[in-house]
Design a protein around this motif. Structure first.
Motif, PDB file in Angstrom:
ATOM      1  N   ILE A 215       0.836  -1.194   0.000  1.00 33.06           N
ATOM      2  CA  ILE A 215       0.000   0.000   0.000  1.00 33.06           C
ATOM      3  C   ILE A 215       0.875   1.251   0.000  1.00 33.06           C
ATOM      4  O   ILE A 215       1.695   1.443   0.893  1.00 33.06           O
ATOM      5  N   SER A 216       0.691   2.108  -1.007  1.00 37.50           N
ATOM      6  CA  SER A 216       1.445   3.362  -1.073  1.00 37.50           C
ATOM      7  C   SER A 216       0.783   4.467  -0.263  1.00 37.50           C
ATOM      8  O   SER A 216       1.454   5.358   0.253  1.00 37.50           O
ATOM      9  N   GLY A 217      -0.547   4.436  -0.181  1.00 35.14           N
ATOM     10  CA  GLY A 217      -1.259   5.471   0.547  1.00 35.14           C
ATOM     11  C   GLY A 217      -2.755   5.278   0.444  1.00 35.14           C
ATOM     12  O   GLY A 217      -3.240   4.474  -0.358  1.00 35.14           O
ATOM     13  N   ILE A 218      -3.493   6.019   1.284  1.00 41.13           N
ATOM     14  CA  ILE A 218      -4.945   5.930   1.325  1.00 41.13           C
ATOM     15  C   ILE A 218      -5.505   7.348   1.292  1.00 41.13           C
ATOM     16  O   ILE A 218      -5.079   8.210   2.068  1.00 41.13           O
ATOM     17  N   THR A 219      -6.458   7.592   0.405  1.00 40.01           N
ATOM     18  CA  THR A 219      -7.041   8.925   0.273  1.00 40.01           C
ATOM     19  C   THR A 219      -8.091   9.152   1.370  1.00 40.01           C
ATOM     20  O   THR A 219      -8.551   8.189   2.002  1.00 40.01           O
ATOM     21  N   PRO A 220      -8.504  10.407   1.589  1.00 36.79           N
ATOM     22  CA  PRO A 220      -9.527  10.685   2.601  1.00 36.79           C
ATOM     23  C   PRO A 220     -10.852   9.955   2.360  1.00 36.79           C
ATOM     24  O   PRO A 220     -11.579   9.666   3.302  1.00 36.79           O
ATOM     25  N   ASP A 221     -11.157   9.626   1.077  1.00 36.65           N
ATOM     26  CA  ASP A 221     -12.402   8.890   0.804  1.00 36.65           C
ATOM     27  C   ASP A 221     -12.161   7.384   0.666  1.00 36.65           C
ATOM     28  O   ASP A 221     -12.934   6.665   0.027  1.00 36.65           O
ATOM     29  N   ALA A 222     -11.078   6.893   1.276  1.00 38.10           N
ATOM     30  CA  ALA A 222     -10.781   5.455   1.419  1.00 38.10           C
ATOM     31  C   ALA A 222     -10.417   4.752   0.118  1.00 38.10           C
ATOM     32  O   ALA A 222     -10.609   3.544  -0.016  1.00 38.10           O
ATOM     33  N   LEU A 223      -9.870   5.468  -0.853  1.00 42.62           N
ATOM     34  CA  LEU A 223      -9.311   4.841  -2.046  1.00 42.62           C
ATOM     35  C   LEU A 223      -7.874   4.437  -1.720  1.00 42.62           C
ATOM     36  O   LEU A 223      -7.076   5.258  -1.274  1.00 42.62           O
ATOM     37  N   ILE A 224      -7.563   3.160  -1.901  1.00 46.94           N
ATOM     38  CA  ILE A 224      -6.266   2.613  -1.500  1.00 46.94           C
ATOM     39  C   ILE A 224      -5.349   2.517  -2.720  1.00 46.94           C
ATOM     40  O   ILE A 224      -5.646   1.787  -3.676  1.00 46.94           O
ATOM     41  N   LEU A 225      -4.241   3.250  -2.690  1.00 43.22           N
ATOM     42  CA  LEU A 225      -3.279   3.221  -3.789  1.00 43.22           C
ATOM     43  C   LEU A 225      -2.310   2.066  -3.586  1.00 43.22           C
ATOM     44  O   LEU A 225      -1.610   1.998  -2.561  1.00 43.22           O
ATOM     45  N   LEU A 226      -2.280   1.155  -4.560  1.00 42.36           N
ATOM     46  CA  LEU A 226      -1.380   0.006  -4.463  1.00 42.36           C
ATOM     47  C   LEU A 226       0.014   0.366  -4.957  1.00 42.36           C
ATOM     48  O   LEU A 226       0.185   1.159  -5.874  1.00 42.36           O
ATOM     49  N   ASP A 227       1.024  -0.239  -4.315  1.00 48.20           N
ATOM     50  CA  ASP A 227       2.419  -0.037  -4.685  1.00 48.20           C
ATOM     51  C   ASP A 227       2.777  -1.073  -5.745  1.00 48.20           C
ATOM     52  O   ASP A 227       3.053  -2.234  -5.424  1.00 48.20           O
ATOM     53  N   THR A 228       2.759  -0.677  -7.009  1.00 51.09           N
ATOM     54  CA  THR A 228       2.979  -1.628  -8.097  1.00 51.09           C
ATOM     55  C   THR A 228       4.408  -2.169  -8.106  1.00 51.09           C
ATOM     56  O   THR A 228       4.647  -3.293  -8.534  1.00 51.09           O
ATOM     57  N   VAL A 229       5.360  -1.388  -7.618  1.00 50.34           N
ATOM     58  CA  VAL A 229       6.755  -1.866  -7.559  1.00 50.34           C
ATOM     59  C   VAL A 229       6.849  -3.072  -6.637  1.00 50.34           C
ATOM     60  O   VAL A 229       7.483  -4.081  -6.956  1.00 50.34           O
ATOM     61  N   GLN A 230       6.189  -2.988  -5.477  1.00 50.95           N
ATOM     62  CA  GLN A 230       6.205  -4.102  -4.526  1.00 50.95           C
ATOM     63  C   GLN A 230       5.442  -5.309  -5.062  1.00 50.95           C
ATOM     64  O   GLN A 230       5.856  -6.454  -4.882  1.00 50.95           O
ATOM     65  N   LEU A 231       4.338  -5.076  -5.750  1.00 55.80           N
ATOM     66  CA  LEU A 231       3.578  -6.184  -6.329  1.00 55.80           C
ATOM     67  C   LEU A 231       4.416  -6.940  -7.350  1.00 55.80           C
ATOM     68  O   LEU A 231       4.425  -8.169  -7.381  1.00 55.80           O
ATOM     69  N   LEU A 232       5.152  -6.194  -8.180  1.00 60.35           N
ATOM     70  CA  LEU A 232       5.939  -6.830  -9.235  1.00 60.35           C
ATOM     71  C   LEU A 232       7.241  -7.442  -8.718  1.00 60.35           C
ATOM     72  O   LEU A 232       7.941  -8.114  -9.466  1.00 60.35           O
ATOM     73  N   ALA A 233       7.542  -7.197  -7.439  1.00 64.66           N
ATOM     74  CA  ALA A 233       8.768  -7.753  -6.854  1.00 64.66           C
ATOM     75  C   ALA A 233       8.513  -9.057  -6.103  1.00 64.66           C
ATOM     76  O   ALA A 233       9.433  -9.601  -5.483  1.00 64.66           O
ATOM     77  N   LEU A 234       7.294  -9.575  -6.153  1.00 58.44           N
ATOM     78  CA  LEU A 234       6.966 -10.814  -5.437  1.00 58.44           C
ATOM     79  C   LEU A 234       7.835 -11.972  -5.927  1.00 58.44           C
ATOM     80  O   LEU A 234       8.109 -12.095  -7.123  1.00 58.44           O
ATOM     81  N   ASP A 235       8.222 -12.827  -4.994  1.00 57.59           N
ATOM     82  CA  ASP A 235       9.133 -13.933  -5.316  1.00 57.59           C
ATOM     83  C   ASP A 235       8.590 -14.862  -6.400  1.00 57.59           C
ATOM     84  O   ASP A 235       9.338 -15.339  -7.241  1.00 57.59           O
TER      85      ASP A 235
END
Length: 199
Positions: free
Chosen positions: A167-187
């Motif tokens: 998770i990169s961050g969460i907006t005030p209206d609860a939209l969750i920004l995913l960290d694509t770098v971390q997702l693509l780094a999965l083993d």
């Protein structure tokens, strides 16, 4: 089969479904604005901090998530996939993208969310990193929006129990920004048994 010059929006339109809340003109305009800012920015500088950035919203289970437009390469219905034996549960399997085999992550499993029903219609968003493309399954697509990083809560500050690594961050209206770098780094994405499938 993709035709030369065809856009993501063209392919979605051809599928005959307009995603809930998604204005095609608004999304196209957002895409053009994002590309124009990247081209106009001085080399080596990012405009994210000053001007914000554009994202594509998506629904996963009962929550709202977002992916940076700059990381997006393709959006399509997830018609079928093939499980890969011996892989973690968060690797849904592999699917065919214009004749090439691509891995697809199961974000429901990765984020601890309720999986969709087997017969449910789902989508796959392909993310790009270098020369690689990895799909992530989502329940539905939402509109393109512009985020202001200064208004977002950092995962370590939220205390909401989400897997903070992704998770990169969460907006005030609860939209969750995913960290694509971390997702693509999965083993599992580095496993030769997955990478070797498209050779």
């Amino acid at each position: 089969m993709s035709r030369r010059g065809e856009t993501i929006l063209d392919r979605l339109h051809a599928l005959g479904e307009q995603p809930l809340g998604w204005s095609e003109a608004e999304f196209a305009e957002g895409l053009l604005r994002a590309r124009a800012r990247r081209l106009a920015a001085p080399r080596g500088l990012s405009d994210r901090v000053e001007a914000g950035f554009d994202v594509l919203g998506a629904r996963i289970a009962n929550e709202r998530y977002a992916f940076p437009l700059e990381a997006l390469s393709e959006v399509m219905l997830l018609a079928r996939w093939t499980p890969v034996p011996g892989q973690p549960q968060y690797l849904l399997g592999v699917t065919n993208l214009r004749g090439e085999i691509r891995p697809v992550l199961d974000l429901h499993s990765l984020l601890g969310l309720t999986p969709p029903a087997p017969e449910a219609r789902t989508w796959v968003i392909f993310l790009k990193a270098g020369g690689a493309e990895v799909g992530v399954r989502v329940d539905g697509l939402d509109r393109g929006v512009r985020l202001d990083p200064s208004a977002m809560t950092r995962p370590q500050e939220s205390g909401n129990g989400l897997p903070q690594r992704f998770i990169s961050g969460i907006t005030p209206d609860a939209l969750i920004l995913l960290d694509t770098v971390q997702l693509l780094a999965l083993d599992a994405l580095k496993d030769t048994r997955v990478e070797g499938l498209d050779e």
